[in-house]
Motif scaffolding. Structure first.
Motif, PDB file in Angstrom:
ATOM      1  N   PRO A   1       0.451   6.481   3.506  1.00  0.00           N
ATOM      2  CA  PRO A   1      -0.711   7.356   3.693  1.00  0.00           C
ATOM      3  C   PRO A   1      -0.364   8.848   3.637  1.00  0.00           C
ATOM      4  O   PRO A   1      -1.135   9.642   3.098  1.00  0.00           O
ATOM      5  CB  PRO A   1      -1.255   6.950   5.066  1.00  0.00           C
TER       6      PRO A   1
ATOM      7  N   ASN B   1       0.846  -1.193   0.000  1.00  0.00           N
ATOM      8  CA  ASN B   1       0.000   0.000   0.000  1.00  0.00           C
ATOM      9  C   ASN B   1       0.877   1.238   0.000  1.00  0.00           C
ATOM     10  O   ASN B   1       1.915   1.275   0.664  1.00  0.00           O
ATOM     11  CB  ASN B   1      -0.905   0.021   1.233  1.00  0.00           C
TER      12      ASN B   1
ATOM     13  N   ALA C   1     -10.688   7.352   2.717  1.00  0.00           N
ATOM     14  CA  ALA C   1     -11.861   6.604   3.160  1.00  0.00           C
ATOM     15  C   ALA C   1     -12.749   7.446   4.084  1.00  0.00           C
ATOM     16  O   ALA C   1     -13.973   7.342   4.034  1.00  0.00           O
ATOM     17  CB  ALA C   1     -11.437   5.323   3.872  1.00  0.00           C
TER      18      ALA C   1
ATOM     19  N   ARG D   1      -7.331   4.185   3.049  1.00  0.00           N
ATOM     20  CA  ARG D   1      -7.517   2.742   2.903  1.00  0.00           C
ATOM     21  C   ARG D   1      -7.208   2.367   1.457  1.00  0.00           C
ATOM     22  O   ARG D   1      -7.789   2.939   0.538  1.00  0.00           O
ATOM     23  CB  ARG D   1      -8.957   2.355   3.266  1.00  0.00           C
ATOM     24  N   ASP D   2      -6.303   1.433   1.277  1.00  0.00           N
ATOM     25  CA  ASP D   2      -5.937   0.980  -0.074  1.00  0.00           C
ATOM     26  C   ASP D   2      -5.533   2.136  -0.978  1.00  0.00           C
ATOM     27  O   ASP D   2      -5.898   2.187  -2.158  1.00  0.00           O
ATOM     28  CB  ASP D   2      -7.079   0.180  -0.713  1.00  0.00           C
ATOM     29  N   GLY D   3      -4.796   3.107  -0.425  1.00  0.00           N
ATOM     30  CA  GLY D   3      -4.297   4.221  -1.220  1.00  0.00           C
ATOM     31  C   GLY D   3      -5.320   5.281  -1.560  1.00  0.00           C
ATOM     32  O   GLY D   3      -5.077   6.121  -2.419  1.00  0.00           O
ATOM     33  N   ARG D   4      -6.473   5.273  -0.867  1.00  0.00           N
ATOM     34  CA  ARG D   4      -7.539   6.240  -1.167  1.00  0.00           C
ATOM     35  C   ARG D   4      -8.104   6.827   0.118  1.00  0.00           C
ATOM     36  O   ARG D   4      -8.059   6.205   1.170  1.00  0.00           O
ATOM     37  CB  ARG D   4      -8.664   5.544  -1.944  1.00  0.00           C
TER      38      ARG D   4
ATOM     39  N   ASP E   1      -9.253   9.057  -8.613  1.00  0.00           N
ATOM     40  CA  ASP E   1      -8.258   8.039  -8.259  1.00  0.00           C
ATOM     41  C   ASP E   1      -8.045   7.935  -6.749  1.00  0.00           C
ATOM     42  O   ASP E   1      -7.725   6.863  -6.247  1.00  0.00           O
ATOM     43  CB  ASP E   1      -6.906   8.348  -8.911  1.00  0.00           C
TER      44      ASP E   1
ATOM     45  N   ALA F   1     -12.171   6.884  -2.149  1.00  0.00           N
ATOM     46  CA  ALA F   1     -12.883   5.608  -2.085  1.00  0.00           C
ATOM     47  C   ALA F   1     -14.355   5.867  -2.397  1.00  0.00           C
ATOM     48  O   ALA F   1     -14.907   6.903  -2.005  1.00  0.00           O
ATOM     49  CB  ALA F   1     -12.740   4.993  -0.696  1.00  0.00           C
TER      50      ALA F   1
ATOM     51  N   ASP G   1      -3.245   4.009   9.553  1.00  0.00           N
ATOM     52  CA  ASP G   1      -3.921   4.509   8.354  1.00  0.00           C
ATOM     53  C   ASP G   1      -4.482   5.924   8.524  1.00  0.00           C
ATOM     54  O   ASP G   1      -5.166   6.434   7.648  1.00  0.00           O
ATOM     55  CB  ASP G   1      -5.040   3.550   7.931  1.00  0.00           C
TER      56      ASP G   1
END
Length: 139
Positions: free
Chosen positions: A6, A3, A119, A114-117, A28, A31, A77
């Motif tokens: 952050p 990942n 959230a 979260r997951d590069g986005r 991009d 989320a 995160d």
């Protein structure tokens, strides 16, 4: 694949979305189930709430818009960023202006990545005080 960091995601959001106004970067980096916990009561609190702030409130009013990150702290995160949004008030901002003078808005954001986005988002700023000062100076 690991990942992304952050803090890097938040720095990228500030540069590409807030400063540059990139709709592609916004898509991009957000989320689909993003929640803006700082949205006004009764207002949308999904991704559109963030886009609206930048594209319909700040960017039309402030030219030469820049974001300066003063401090950034991350734990897991969660990323907390203290920053200033600056530029020239060349349009109307919440009914104040234009003054064609420099403007600075102080912001503290907390973002869950979260997951590069993005959230989740929580934030505080001094926009109301800045606008009140502009109105007071133009009375």
């Amino acid at each position: 694949m690991a990942n992304p960091n952050p803090k890097e995601i938040v720095r990228r959001f500030n540069a590409e979305v807030i400063e540059a106004g990139s709709a592609q970067s916004f898509a991009d980096l957000m989320a689909p189930d993003f929640v803006n916990h700082s949205a006004p009561p009764g207002s949308p609190n999904g991704p559109e709430s963030m886009w609206n702030t930048f594209e319909n409130l700040l960017r039309p009013a402030i030219s030469e818009l820049r974001v300066k990150i003063e401090d950034q702290i991350a734990e897991g995160d969660m990323v907390t960023t203290r920053k200033s949004v600056t530029g020239i008030l060349t349009g109307r901002l919440l009914g104040a202006g234009p003054t064609n003078a420099p403007i600075a808005i102080d912001v503290i954001d907390i973002v869950r990545v979260r997951d590069g986005r993005y959230a989740e988002h929580w934030g505080m700023n001094n926009l109301a005080a800045v606008v009140a000062a502009i109105r007071g100076n133009n009375a």
